[in-house]
Write an enzyme that holds these catalytic residues in place. Structure first.
Site, PDB file in Angstrom:
ATOM      1  CG  HIS A  44      11.444 -29.191  33.258  1.00  0.00           C
ATOM      2  ND1 HIS A  44      10.793 -29.796  32.213  1.00  0.00           N
ATOM      3  CD2 HIS A  44      12.284 -28.993  33.900  1.00  0.00           C
ATOM      4  CE1 HIS A  44      10.903 -31.311  33.401  1.00  0.00           C
ATOM      5  NE2 HIS A  44      11.640 -30.357  34.425  1.00  0.00           N
ATOM      6  CB  THR A 100      26.952 -26.268  21.343  1.00  0.00           C
ATOM      7  OG1 THR A 100      28.774 -25.295  21.203  1.00  0.00           O
ATOM      8  CG2 THR A 100      27.063 -26.406  21.977  1.00  0.00           C
TER       9      THR A 100
END
Length: 437
Positions: free
Chosen positions: A408, A355
């Protein structure tokens, strides 16, 4: 009359919102003609007429939410454009007074007959109830307790092997009825909770309420889901864009002349991202249940801003494309998005997303994951900043902050930092990217 229903759209799309009717009531339509535009979670699609005729009735209006299989209109196969609906309605109006002129005596007779039938039914029911009570085997104490509590013995299940109802059976039945009453009382309280959360806040000063489009609702839901269902974290780095800008300046004219497309920054970052993903494959993966699915393909999603919200069309097999192929893919997808011509296949199956908020002037941001992907690269504005060079001199260099948001749960901080560092190295030495093709 033929019914027009919302057709099957795709496996992942079961509902939509009517954005615009392309025809009006009374219009002539042919089989296969588009009659309305349906806004879904991802793209706008046209719904076609299943048969030819006159659009006799529109059952769903613009802005209404509909599901696959819902009847949205009716087509009169024998009708003529302009319709005869008004004529039929006039005939109904003329017939209506005739029906109202029924003699009063006939009405009274029918009413009295209905009352007699109701009385007979009530008598039969009461007689049946008495018979059922007499057939029940119960101890005198149980019968007395049932009368006190107002419980029908025929509704009690006896625990006695012989089927005899005892006082304890009556007490158990009374207890179950009380618990049901309490549940009914608590049910309305539980139902009120969602209403309280959806109550509209009233303002003292003027406001304007605008209904969210289906796509905006979907974007909002997906972004919230991404934050709630992943352990999202963002790491940052900065890139010296000097060599890329120099290379673009040297090659852009020849590149455009040869390939009929401009050489932009996105192709450099796409190539760099693919190279880094090959070195750190977990960032090109996703979680499915208790499994990690490592993708051996590189379909890169490109976030594109439109008037109706953000969409992420996918450039397929970016690892097999050269710079010109990537630039053409990005340009085609951007044009499709702005012209509302994207198909469902254009938006599905990406493995990683890029993006670029820099085109709007963004200096720094933390992009949100495009679930179920576990990585997204954010690019930002290029600004000249003071940079200490290897020879300790200070120079004004065109610098860009880049960000990597990652999940994560499967991507460790070490891998994320090294991934971003690898992109930095390739962008600052773009000639290697060109040589690798």
């Amino acid at each position: 009359m033929k019914e027009i229903k919302v057709p099957e759209l795709a496996e992942s799309i079961t509902e939509g919102t009517i954005a615009e009717w392309l025809v009006k009531k009374g219009d002539q339509v042919e089989k296969g003609d588009p009659i309305l535009e349906l806004e879904t979670d991802k793209v706008n699609v046209e719904v076609n007429a299943d048969s030819s005729g006159v659009l006799a009735e529109i059952l769903k209006n613009e802005g209404d939410d509909v599901e696959v299989g819902d009847v949205i209109a009716k087509v009169d196969e024998n009708g003529e454009a302009g319709g005869t609906q008004d004529d039929s309605s006039d005939e109904e109006e003329q017939e209506a007074p005739a029906e109202e002129e029924q003699p009063k005596e006939e009405a009274k007779e029918s009413a009295s007959e209905d009352k007699q039938e109701e009385k007979q039914e009530e008598q039969q029911k009461s007689a049946g109830q008495k018979d059922s009570k007499n057939d029940v085997v119960a101890t005198p104490a149980a019968r007395k307790r049932a009368r006190e509590l107002g419980i029908d013995l025929s509704e009690i299940t006896a625990k006695d092997p012989l089927g005899r109802i005892r006082p304890e059976d009556v007490e158990a039945k009374a207890g179950s009825q009380e618990s049901k009453k309490e549940e009914k009382k608590e049910a309305p309280k539980q139902e009120k909770k969602p209403k309280e959360s959806s109550e509209k806040t009233e303002f003292d000063k003027p406001v304007e309420r605008i209904k969210m489009s289906r796509r905006r609702q979907t974007i909002a839901k997906r972004l919230v889901d991404a934050q709630q269902n992943s352990a999202m974290l963002t790491t940052f780095n900065e890139v010296d864009m000097t060599n890329v800008m120099k290379l673009r300046s040297e090659r852009k004219d020849a590149f455009q002349k040869k390939h009929d497309v401009k050489l932009g920054f996105m192709s450099f970052f796409t190539k760099a991202a693919v190279g880094a993903l090959k070195e750190f494959p977990l960032i090109n993966a996703e979680i499915q249940g208790n499994e990690i699915v490592q993708k051996k393909f590189y379909d890169i999603g490109m976030a594109v801003s439109t008037d109706e919200g953000l969409v992420v069309p996918v450039v397929r097999d970016a690892d097999r494309l050269d710079f010109a192929g990537i630039e053409k893919g990005i340009m085609d997808m951007a044009q499709k998005a702005r012209n509302k011509e994207l198909q469902l296949d254009d938006l599905q199956g990406g493995s990683f997303t890029i993006t670029n908020g820099g085109i709007f002037g963004s200096m720094l941001s933390t992009p949100i994951l495009n679930s179920p992907q576990v990585g997204i690269l954010g690019l930002h504005n290029i600004e000249k900043r003071a940079k200490v060079m290897p020879d300790d001199t200070i120079q004004a260099r065109p610098m860009m902050y880049i960000a990597l948001s990652y999940d994560h749960r499967i991507v460790d901080g070490k891998e994320a930092v090294q991934f971003l560092r690898r992109i930095k190295e390739m962008i600052e030495d773009p000639y290697d990217l060109l040589l690798e093709g």
